[in-house]
Write a protein that holds these residues in place. Sequence first.
Motif, mmCIF file in Angstrom:
data_model
loop_
_atom_site.group_PDB
_atom_site.id
_atom_site.type_symbol
_atom_site.label_atom_id
_atom_site.label_comp_id
_atom_site.label_asym_id
_atom_site.label_seq_id
_atom_site.Cartn_x
_atom_site.Cartn_y
_atom_site.Cartn_z
ATOM 1 N N ALA A 243 38.198 -91.826 -12.252
ATOM 2 C CA ALA A 243 37.909 -91.630 -10.836
ATOM 3 C C ALA A 243 36.553 -92.201 -10.447
ATOM 4 N N ALA A 244 35.677 -92.359 -11.453
ATOM 5 C CA ALA A 244 34.338 -92.880 -11.190
ATOM 6 C C ALA A 244 34.246 -94.372 -11.433
ATOM 7 N N ALA A 245 35.374 -95.047 -11.509
ATOM 8 C CA ALA A 245 35.362 -96.484 -11.803
ATOM 9 C C ALA A 245 34.626 -97.276 -10.739
ATOM 10 N N ASP A 246 34.591 -96.746 -9.488
ATOM 11 C CA ASP A 246 33.845 -97.442 -8.434
ATOM 12 C C ASP A 246 32.345 -97.354 -8.659
ATOM 13 N N VAL A 247 31.904 -96.327 -9.420
ATOM 14 C CA VAL A 247 30.477 -96.181 -9.721
ATOM 15 C C VAL A 247 30.115 -97.016 -10.939
ATOM 16 N N GLN A 248 30.856 -96.813 -12.006
ATOM 17 C CA GLN A 248 30.698 -97.613 -13.224
ATOM 18 C C GLN A 248 32.072 -97.817 -13.836
ATOM 19 N N SER A 249 32.291 -98.994 -14.368
ATOM 20 C CA SER A 249 33.578 -99.270 -14.996
ATOM 21 C C SER A 249 33.737 -98.429 -16.254
ATOM 22 N N VAL A 250 34.996 -98.279 -16.667
ATOM 23 C CA VAL A 250 35.275 -97.496 -17.872
ATOM 24 C C VAL A 250 34.573 -98.104 -19.072
ATOM 25 N N PHE A 251 34.526 -99.424 -19.148
ATOM 26 C CA PHE A 251 33.872 -100.090 -20.272
ATOM 27 C C PHE A 251 32.378 -99.778 -20.302
ATOM 28 N N ILE A 252 31.733 -99.815 -19.145
ATOM 29 C CA ILE A 252 30.294 -99.518 -19.090
ATOM 30 C C ILE A 252 30.050 -98.051 -19.412
ATOM 31 N N GLN A 253 30.920 -97.161 -18.928
ATOM 32 C CA GLN A 253 30.777 -95.744 -19.271
ATOM 33 C C GLN A 253 30.907 -95.532 -20.777
ATOM 34 N N THR A 254 31.822 -96.254 -21.410
ATOM 35 C CA THR A 254 32.021 -96.124 -22.855
ATOM 36 C C THR A 254 30.785 -96.593 -23.617
ATOM 37 N N LEU A 255 30.213 -97.715 -23.195
ATOM 38 C CA LEU A 255 28.984 -98.198 -23.833
ATOM 39 C C LEU A 255 27.864 -97.174 -23.697
ATOM 40 N N SER A 256 27.737 -96.613 -22.499
ATOM 41 C CA SER A 256 26.690 -95.614 -22.275
ATOM 42 C C SER A 256 26.912 -94.386 -23.144
ATOM 43 N N PHE A 257 28.185 -93.965 -23.265
ATOM 44 C CA PHE A 257 28.464 -92.789 -24.081
ATOM 45 C C PHE A 257 28.088 -93.017 -25.534
ATOM 46 N N TYR A 258 28.547 -94.127 -26.132
ATOM 47 C CA TYR A 258 28.249 -94.379 -27.539
ATOM 48 C C TYR A 258 26.756 -94.563 -27.774
ATOM 49 N N SER A 259 26.064 -95.127 -26.805
ATOM 50 C CA SER A 259 24.616 -95.254 -26.930
ATOM 51 C C SER A 259 23.964 -93.881 -27.003
ATOM 52 N N LYS A 260 24.385 -92.987 -26.104
ATOM 53 C CA LYS A 260 23.787 -91.647 -26.085
ATOM 54 C C LYS A 260 24.208 -90.842 -27.310
ATOM 55 N N ARG A 261 25.493 -90.913 -27.672
ATOM 56 C CA ARG A 261 25.981 -90.092 -28.784
ATOM 57 C C ARG A 261 25.290 -90.474 -30.092
ATOM 58 N N THR A 262 25.235 -91.756 -30.412
ATOM 59 C CA THR A 262 24.611 -92.170 -31.674
ATOM 60 C C THR A 262 23.110 -91.902 -31.661
ATOM 61 N N GLY A 263 22.480 -92.024 -30.493
ATOM 62 C CA GLY A 263 21.050 -91.705 -30.419
ATOM 63 C C GLY A 263 20.780 -90.248 -30.703
ATOM 64 N N VAL A 264 21.594 -89.364 -30.115
ATOM 65 C CA VAL A 264 21.424 -87.927 -30.349
ATOM 66 C C VAL A 264 21.725 -87.581 -31.799
ATOM 67 N N MET A 265 22.771 -88.178 -32.361
ATOM 68 C CA MET A 265 23.115 -87.897 -33.752
ATOM 69 C C MET A 265 21.979 -88.317 -34.687
ATOM 70 N N ALA A 266 21.356 -89.462 -34.406
ATOM 71 C CA ALA A 266 20.260 -89.933 -35.248
ATOM 72 C C ALA A 266 19.075 -88.976 -35.186
#
Length: 716
Positions: A243-266
């Motif tokens: 539903a938020a694809a107009d704000v950010q595409s699904v691909f960009i959201q996925t990149l942002s998620f993996y960036s945040k998740r791996t950073g927090v895990m580290a």
Amino acid sequence: MARPPRLLLLLLAGVAAAANLCETTCLSMAGAYSYSDCTADTPSTTEPCCTSAAYSGTYSLCLARCAAKQRLATWKTFQSTCGLALCSSNSSYDDVYAYALDHYVEVADVDLTTEVYEAVEFGESSFNANFAYYKAKAGNALSNKIYGAAIAGYWLVIIGLAILMRLYRAIFDRSIHPRGAISRAIQTYVALPAFFGHSHAEPVRIFGFPVGLQPLRWQAFVVLGYVVANLLLVVAEFDVSYAAADVQSVFIQTLSFYSKRTGVMAVAMMVPMFVFSGRNTYLMLLTGWSNDTFKLFHRWIARVLVVDAIVHSIMETMYLVQLHSYKAYVTESVFRIIGITTTGVACIIAVQSAYYFRRRFFEGFLSTHILLALFFLVALGFHVMSTVYLRLIYACAGIYACDRLLRIGRVLYGNLSGHADMRANRDATQIRVRPAIAFRYRAGQYAYVYTLRLNFWQANPFSIAECRERGREYVFVAKKFDRVTARLHDAARTTTNSGNVMASATGTRVWIEGPYGATYPLERYASVLLVAGGVGITAVMSYAMQLKRAERICMVHVHWVVREKENVRWVDAQLAQLAMAENFDIHIHVTAARKDDGEREPITIKFGEKDPGITTYEFAEYNGNDDDDGADLNDEYADMTASLVTRFTAAKNVTFHYGRPVLRRLVRYTSELEGGSMAVFACGPGSMTDGVREAIVQELWRSPERRIDYFEDSFS
């Protein structure tokens, strides 16, 4: 992941974010524009513009699409943030909203590059898309915290299980009895063997190049579980809002998620990594793990951390590139510059910590490693300064500071007036340290030795061969091996005014830190087999002396493999005492002899080659030492060593052999000779301890009903 946990996670996310989700959405939407009456230099999507009536109107129009309870709570927060600013922010929500309804422009008529003079009305679809985006973002942020805590909690569970198992053995396994089928299978197939083959203490080589040590099978399972858990938690189901694809595409959201998740895990791995990096004497006592086990887990946590940090940096870079803002974000953001630097330092540490560098250049590695680790910690602290994860950096700094302060306190407490006497043998140094205050000591422990005249800032670990006078004197043996032990050996060889070389130095300022390490209850077994290789006799001798003084008498077999017969000088006083004990059977295996011309002659006769039992070979005549290095000392040692050999050979329970023992036959013979439970302790080169371990595994396969427990102190 399973659906119920995910639903529970979303429920928790909804409860935690309900109060400020509406606020976050409206702050972001209203802050995207430049208002003519706003005194702020640039618009902000996280802070309100309190001086702008147009901003307040836009904010009120956005809040109108939120639930009434959230809307009023958010407006109250807005008023408290802005205070008595000269605008409508100190008015009631209804008044500001009513005024904005009469003075607004449609969002389609507004250009982000121009100033706005009136309130902006967002369409319902635009609000819903932004709300869905920030809802998904808030849910992912919460899941990142939960999964980060889970990966750190993995090690808390492992440590807790180790403590419970040690407590169980201390309470219910005090009397040594035959193992049950399950316990025997765990020992034979999990606890004792190396992960693959039988090489554990000896480095694995690829094309002759040493690449590292192979863990034991149980250690490998723990590490493998950690690696798999990290992978699963990184790729676990996350919320991407279509539903938020107009704000950010699904691909960009996925990149942002993996960036945040791996950073927090580290970042979450930092705490267990620092816990395993210290000397942690109390955790070692509670778990029964050796220092090698702690360092193994420390290295693997760090390796996975570096991989997560690299993935974090790559995903963040791709995310910024997709937003067409990489250059601006990186060059203008100190936060991201520090992040890139931190990842680079982590990669340098990973390369610098390779086995080859640790083994070949240990002194340089250790100093450089500590400096790089401190720089990494400080840089990471700046990188996460504006987040809740800064607390984890403080925790790591506290763990490191406490470890260092405790070590300094232990050193100063007992060593301010301590000193040592050192005696140099041909290729080893005997150190007798007398600290100012007696320490509590148990057999098998080791201590770090600081030689103030050489390098007071760095200590080297040595096994304690004997503790005398109720902790008032400690005896160490340091074999001349690397630069540190060579300098220690040279320090003991003082030169008099006449130019003569003396074999001892008295009153040398030496500090000790310790004792560290766990001790093993060898005295509980019906018989004990002690196997030493070279200077590994120090750890073996500490247990031998304890068994000699034990109230419960058990048969003790000592097998010491040395290169040359003069090595008996290392522990001559202790051997003299053990030679008089009736329950001791001592065998010294000499692996080299002398020809008449003084050259070394390797002896190829192996233990048990002629007879399944113990075979004694006549000791060759001693012809002195032909090495050029330390020739003056060797002349002095020649007569003393010859007399020691004669004295020990005369004892009925001391036997000299030529050649190396066949460890498999040695373990089998001792097991069949004694019967009952048997403890085997080995200390020496990696190839020897690996051989003893493999021999015990084979003996357990052959005689599963026997209770044979193996303990090790390897200096590989």
